[in-house]
Design a protein around this motif. Structure first.
Motif, PDB file in Angstrom:
ATOM      1  N   ASP A  93      -4.521  -2.821  -5.143  1.00  0.00           N
ATOM      2  CA  ASP A  93      -3.917  -3.144  -3.847  1.00  0.00           C
ATOM      3  C   ASP A  93      -4.656  -4.361  -3.306  1.00  0.00           C
ATOM      4  O   ASP A  93      -5.873  -4.469  -3.441  1.00  0.00           O
ATOM      5  CB  ASP A  93      -4.057  -1.957  -2.883  1.00  0.00           C
ATOM      6  N   THR A 144      -4.402  -4.018   4.972  1.00  0.00           N
ATOM      7  CA  THR A 144      -5.357  -3.962   3.854  1.00  0.00           C
ATOM      8  C   THR A 144      -6.232  -5.210   3.882  1.00  0.00           C
ATOM      9  O   THR A 144      -5.724  -6.321   4.003  1.00  0.00           O
ATOM     10  CB  THR A 144      -4.592  -3.891   2.517  1.00  0.00           C
ATOM     11  N   SER A 148       0.837  -1.209   0.000  1.00  0.00           N
ATOM     12  CA  SER A 148       0.000   0.000   0.000  1.00  0.00           C
ATOM     13  C   SER A 148       0.870   1.257   0.000  1.00  0.00           C
ATOM     14  O   SER A 148       0.554   2.234  -0.692  1.00  0.00           O
ATOM     15  CB  SER A 148      -0.935  -0.012   1.220  1.00  0.00           C
ATOM     16  N   ILE A 185      -4.725   2.672   2.942  1.00  0.00           N
ATOM     17  CA  ILE A 185      -4.112   2.926   4.247  1.00  0.00           C
ATOM     18  C   ILE A 185      -2.895   2.045   4.498  1.00  0.00           C
ATOM     19  O   ILE A 185      -2.746   0.966   3.925  1.00  0.00           O
ATOM     20  CB  ILE A 185      -5.132   2.808   5.401  1.00  0.00           C
TER      21      ILE A 185
HETATM   22 MG   LIG Z   1      -1.677  -2.889   2.526  1.00  0.00          MG
END
Ligand SMILES: [Mg+2]
Ligand SMILES: Nc1nc2c(ncn2[C@@H]2O[C@H](COP(=O)(O)OP(=O)(O)OP(=O)(O)O)[C@@H](O)[C@H]2O)c(=O)[nH]1
Length: 305
Positions: A63, A44, A23, A36
């Motif tokens: 992501d 995540t 991320s 985040i």
């Molecule tokens: Mg992540």
């Protein structure tokens, strides 16, 4: 957006075990926060499309949750989400750490997934800033290289910015020609209310330890900006922090409400940065016993395959 005939566009899955910096890498490439980040593994939980656009390319990064050995239904959902993403993309960015000196069981799983999908893979050796001698990234690279054929291997640092432009051009070269999938001002596929809940969860990850960060699910119940609600002069956000046990509720609230105030202050600052306007934030804490094991609760919080 002017689109010339050599324009390229494609989907890129960013995969790896938890905490390697997937991320962080995406935020650094986009130059803004779309997903985040925390120092806790399994930050995540969903797949999130994060869109990079310039004059010659649109890269739709996906992501994904860190691939791990799951212990409960939420973990299984997360790993399944990451695995399925591999089947949908033009290219995979497999992120590992420059300090890796052995292949862990989580990476064994990832290697098996990669072999099964047969997508082209670019190996990103992240966190080179942690090495005294940057050339030592080769030791990590060789470890993985012995196991599969990467189309490229790039040492990189998401937090220091090392080789980010090079990664963008390597990805661009590997994508097919074609028109953009999204308008160029679009930066993610989820609505703002999703990122708002994530930003609140991020602050809880930052401020709590052990099981607490993993036991939290945030639901935004009201999200009213002055543009849509002219009677409001600041944005109004009301959210519920769900935990699994009464003890965790106590930790989130803290002595005399001190922890909840801290979470609120940090979250409000993050939300104001995201919305570029003043935010009035109300937070509530609720216990939802063992929600991570409940199919129904997982659906409710948006964790569904
Ligand atoms: Mg992540
Ligand atoms: N030193 C250093 N730390 C980094 C780098 N990239 C990320 N980190 C840190 O690594 C931690 C994990 O970062 P994330 O981006 O949340 O990792 P992730 O792979 O998305 O993790 P999950 O979502 O849990 O799978 C954070 O504390 C980051 O600040 C880097 O290049 N160098």
């Amino acid at each position: 957006m002017k689109v010339d005939e050599n324009f390229r566009c494609g989907l890129v899955a960013v995969v790896g075990r938890p905490n390697v910096g997937k991320s962080s890498l995406i935020n650094a490439l986009l130059g803004q926060k779309v997903t985040i980040v925390s120092d806790k593994p399994q930050t995540t939980r969903n797949r999130i499309r994060c869109i990079y656009s310039d004059d010659s390319v649109q890269i739709v990064f996906i992501d994904t949750p860190g691939i791990h050995l799951p212990l409960h239904r939420l973990g299984e959902f997360m790993v399944e989400t990451a695995r399925r993403t591999l089947d949908e993309v033009d290219l995979v960015c497999y992120v590992v750490e420059a300090t890796d000196r052995r292949i862990r069981p989580e990476d064994e799983r990832i290697l098996a997934f990669l072999e099964a999908t047969k997508r082209p893979v670019l190996l990103v050796v992240n966190k080179v800033d942690r090495l005294k001698n940057r050339e030592d990234f080769r030791q990590a690279a060789e470890l993985y290289q012995a196991r599969f054929r990467a189309i490229q291997i790039l040492p990189l640092s998401a937090t220091s910015g090392t080789n980010l432009p090079l990664l963008l051009s390597r990805i661009t070269e590997a994508l097919p020609e074609g028109p953009p999938l999204y308008p160029d001002e679009r930066i993610m596929d989820h609505p703002e209310i999703f990122l708002a809940a994530e930003i609140i969860r991020e602050k809880i990850l930052l401020l709590t330890r052990e099981e607490v960060p993993h036991s939290v699910a945030v639901e935004v119940e009201a999200f009213q900006t002055p543009e849509e609600y002219p009677e409001r002069d600041v944005a109004y956000i009301r959210a519920v922090i769900n935990v699994e046990r009464p003890g965790q509720k106590g930790i989130i609230i803290g002595k005399g409400g001190a922890m909840l105030r801290k979470i609120g202050t940090l979250a409000r600052a993050g939300l104001e940065e995201m919305l570029q306007e003043k935010v009035f934030l109300e937070l509530f804490v609720k216990v939802r016993e063992d929600w991570r094991k409940s199919e129904k609760d997982l659906k409710r919080f948006g964790y569904r395959p």
